[in-house]
Motif scaffolding. Structure first.
Motif, PDB file in Angstrom:
ATOM      1  N   GLY A 190       0.815  -1.197   0.000  1.00 53.14           N
ATOM      2  CA  GLY A 190       0.000   0.000   0.000  1.00 53.14           C
ATOM      3  C   GLY A 190       0.852   1.251   0.000  1.00 53.14           C
ATOM      4  N   ASP A 221      -3.720  -5.699  -0.547  1.00 48.66           N
ATOM      5  CA  ASP A 221      -3.722  -4.239  -0.501  1.00 48.66           C
ATOM      6  C   ASP A 221      -4.245  -3.792   0.861  1.00 48.66           C
ATOM      7  OD1 ASP A 221      -3.769  -1.473  -1.937  1.00 48.66           O
ATOM      8  OD2 ASP A 221      -5.753  -1.678  -1.016  1.00 48.66           O
ATOM      9  N   ASN A 246      -5.188 -10.505  -2.026  1.00 39.54           N
ATOM     10  CA  ASN A 246      -5.717 -10.133  -3.339  1.00 39.54           C
ATOM     11  C   ASN A 246      -5.206 -11.037  -4.450  1.00 39.54           C
ATOM     12  OD1 ASN A 246      -5.329  -7.069  -1.957  1.00 39.54           O
ATOM     13  ND2 ASN A 246      -7.307  -7.524  -2.852  1.00 39.54           N
ATOM     14  N   SER A 261       7.526  -3.242  -6.711  1.00 38.85           N
ATOM     15  CA  SER A 261       6.648  -2.461  -5.832  1.00 38.85           C
ATOM     16  C   SER A 261       7.266  -2.257  -4.459  1.00 38.85           C
ATOM     17  CB  SER A 261       5.290  -3.161  -5.691  1.00 38.85           C
ATOM     18  OG  SER A 261       5.403  -4.350  -4.943  1.00 38.85           O
TER      19      SER A 261
END
Length: 298
Positions: A190, A221, A246, A261
């Motif tokens: 996140g 998330d 997810n 990420s």
């Protein structure tokens, strides 16, 4: 109708997950007791204190999870506890013991209040996936638990802490006849996660290669995770454990995207090719979560 929403408590609200649950609760009109430990995430703690100045439905409490009385003060008049325990420092054998003792204190404090209706206990998928036969083709679902001996052998202290603290919480909650659900989250992603949650992220990822190759590496998330926490409280039919993620990471391309990420926490290999040559089976099952999300959304 906001004023009709009950008071709830988030402990520890200065953890990354706790902070996003706190924000979700405020957005839905709840009165929130934000319980913060003294060694919490400083940046998040500052944000919460700034929010308290302008948000009349937010009250900040400083607690020590080993100090039973400080927990009771934060819980006063709360109808639910969202428990989010994470070490602000490193995970080792000593920290495993502290987290277990903290979980016991928190649940026992809930048992001593008249107002708590439900505990939403945030745990981890790492409390379910680690065992000697991790490479088997068996599904991993809410009935699965990580093996303590295996975690100790591989020094998977984060997974051991989450396993033992969740098991201790369940044992005590059942003994005290408390309504509790646990949310076993995948790796949390996140906004600002690499800055505000670097330690827990790296501890979760110890053994990531083995999780990936065996179809049990998954991420969630943080907004979705916070929403599931609140749904688990609001839906009176919820009970037991809920795997929450997810996506399962089971291809080379997805693994590289995950690493990207989390940069710069995880450096990318000097050379990599996303040819999708390896595709691993997905072994995590999440039927209970699907029913919760779909059922509440109707």
């Amino acid at each position: 109708m906001d004023h009709e929403k009950p008071c709830v408590c988030v402990l520890d609200a200065s953890t990354y997950v706790g902070f996003w649950i706190l924000k979700g609760l405020l957005n839905r009109g709840y009165i929130v007791h934000a319980a913060i430990q003294k060694d919490g995430e400083k940046e998040i703690e500052k944000q919460i204190k700034d929010m308290e100045k302008v948000e009349e439905r937010l009250v900040v409490f400083h607690v020590d999870i080993l100090d039973y009385q400080s927990i009771l003060v934060a819980l006063k008049d709360s109808s639910a506890l969202f428990c989010c325990l994470d070490s602000p420092d490193s995970y080792d054998e000593k920290m495993v013991d502290l987290e277990v003792r903290g979980a016991i204190n928190v649940v026992e404090a809930c048992a001593q209040t008249d107002s708590i209706e439900k505990i939403v206990f945030n745990s981890s998928l790492t409390a379910a996936v680690w065992r000697e036969d991790i490479c088997s083709d068996k599904d991993v679902d809410e009935r699965s638990w990580s093996d303590q001996g295996f975690c100790r052998k591989l020094k998977l202290w984060y997974a051991l802490a989450k396993t033992l603290s969740e098991q201790a919480a369940w044992a005590l909650a059942m003994d005290r006849m408390l309504c509790m659900v646990s949310i076993n989250a995948g790796l949390v992603l996140g906004p600002g996660v690499t800055q505000q949650n670097p330690r827990s992220t790296m501890f979760y990822l110890k053994g990531a290669a083995e999780m990936y190759e065996n179809g049990v590496l998954a991420f969630v998330d943080v907004n979705f995770l916070a929403d599931v926490n609140i749904r688990a409280f609001e839906d009176r039919s919820t009970g037991g454990r809920y795997f929450c993620f997810n996506q399962i990471v089971n291809t080379e391309e997805e693994a590289v995207k995950l690493a990207q990420s989390l940069s710069p926490l995880i450096p990318l290999p000097p050379r990599y090719e996303c040819q999708g040559s390896e595709v691993y089976a997905e072994r995590l099952k999440t039927k209970k979560l699907n029913k919760l999300v779909e059922g509440t959304a109707c």
